[in-house]
Scaffold this active site. Sequence first.
Site, mmCIF file in Angstrom:
data_model
loop_
_atom_site.group_PDB
_atom_site.id
_atom_site.type_symbol
_atom_site.label_atom_id
_atom_site.label_comp_id
_atom_site.label_asym_id
_atom_site.label_seq_id
_atom_site.Cartn_x
_atom_site.Cartn_y
_atom_site.Cartn_z
ATOM 1 N N SER A 1 10.081 -1.305 2.575
ATOM 2 C CA SER A 1 9.373 -1.800 1.395
ATOM 3 C C SER A 1 8.337 -2.843 1.786
ATOM 4 C CB SER A 1 10.375 -2.349 0.384
ATOM 5 O OG SER A 1 9.729 -2.729 -0.812
ATOM 6 N N ASP B 1 3.152 -1.760 -3.250
ATOM 7 C CA ASP B 1 3.733 -2.246 -1.999
ATOM 8 C C ASP B 1 3.800 -1.074 -1.008
ATOM 9 O OD1 ASP B 1 5.756 -0.768 -3.206
ATOM 10 O OD2 ASP B 1 7.342 -2.092 -2.509
ATOM 11 N N ASP C 1 6.072 1.091 0.048
ATOM 12 C CA ASP C 1 6.693 2.383 -0.245
ATOM 13 C C ASP C 1 6.437 2.863 -1.666
ATOM 14 O OD1 ASP C 1 8.493 0.392 -1.290
ATOM 15 O OD2 ASP C 1 10.072 1.902 -1.354
ATOM 16 N N ASP D 1 6.959 1.688 -4.773
ATOM 17 C CA ASP D 1 7.835 1.540 -5.938
ATOM 18 C C ASP D 1 7.574 0.241 -6.702
ATOM 19 O OD1 ASP D 1 8.981 -0.301 -4.194
ATOM 20 O OD2 ASP D 1 11.039 0.406 -4.478
#
Length: 475
Positions: A108, A243, A245, A247
């Site tokens: 992340s 961000d 990834d 999400d």
Amino acid sequence: MLVSHRVIEHSNIAFGTSGARGLVEHFNPDVCAAFTVAFVQTMRFAFSFNTLAIAIDNRPSSYAMAQACASAAQQLGLTVIYYGVLPTPALANQAMALSIPAIMVTGSHIPFDRNGLKFYRPDGEITKADESSIINGQFTFEPITNLVALQTSLDAANAYVSRYLDLFDSPFLAGKRIGFYQHSSAGRDIYPALFEQLGAEVVLIGRSDTFVPIDTEAVSEADHQHAIDWTKQYQLDALFSTDGDGDRPMLADEHGQWLRGDLLCLLCAKALNIDALAIPVSCNTAVELTGAFKLVMRTKIGSPYVIAGFSALQGNYPTFAGFEANGGFLLGSDIKVNQQLLKALPTRDALLPILMVLFAAKEQSISALSANLPTRFTHSDRVTEFAVEKSKQIIGFGHAFPGKLLAQLGLGENNLSKLCSVDGLRFNLTSGDVVHLRPSGNAPEFRCYAESDSLQKAQSLVSQVLPKLASLSLV
């Protein structure tokens, strides 16, 4: 033969609020395999399946980790579908559609020398009970000696784009110039075509071959200035990003001002006419002050706790959702948008809140939408490389002696109105200000959240508190 519990126990990898996280050097092939085997075998207690889905973010270490996970899955007789670099919610969406488990290799927003594994059941994110089984399960597997080559399927990316493109019967972004800060986002090759099909003129900005650890809860001063400069330079109506990834969203208005994640999601929830919400204690209290929802339930921080809250909403409210201060929006129930069915996606998603706010602002500015919200402002930041043990000591001391901790933080010993310890320590002060201290669940970091009636005061509170944390006497 190796035993999953023993490998995980000695791996230095820990579960946080968003899966297993740790240093890249600790995610060796056998550790990745141990987590994969324990996850798959845990899922086999409740589900029947013969396929595992895997996707990754753009971190340099992610592909090799995915290879190790796939090698372990093949030991167990599973077929592996590899979706390549993909936003986490796109993987979850595809896995739920196919009723198969999935592993997302991502750290992340944390620095690139770290990485992680996030696990999805065929029906959504894993539970805390699943997490316990993964950590403690006595599952055996052969050491990983060869990493399998992986062929990329585009099915999940295409399905994710269609999920949102199908909601809109017209190119509602026609005439709009939308900037996309690409950096190293997992969705950087997916989003532009979607926005163009919705009518926007898309301006691509800041693509990076080096991983950029964007944290939507602690946007850097450089990225604040980038938004202002790029919006002016390219004459943008909005600027968006996510961000690493995909999400957690970032959306800036026509002046280049980033919207706080929880306010972005609040606007999204209003646009969707959601009945009830489950949100963490760290979210802005403007949510309740709008009076737009039949119920607002407060939870601990982290998507597993938000999702757990959905069980109390299901059956009692026609539509329900959740979101976090970082901007990740979790759609708990099916819902109609423009008379089109949007299926539930109970995991953090960056794309839905961005699209719904742009849709709500199609005939007015984003700043005008924001201006209609109650005037409560939040700010947050973190100190990094902060010892976990020190964090625990601070929380324990503050819980026992809240007045003393407030005094050491320069906030006044007798200024406490209410203390909430649902997650960390949340101090409601007699002034109406809020200061919330919380150690990160997946990195050696300590966060401070503040809320006030002005952004300057919220920022000032965070700037005052964070430097004092390391030198607290705790006596």
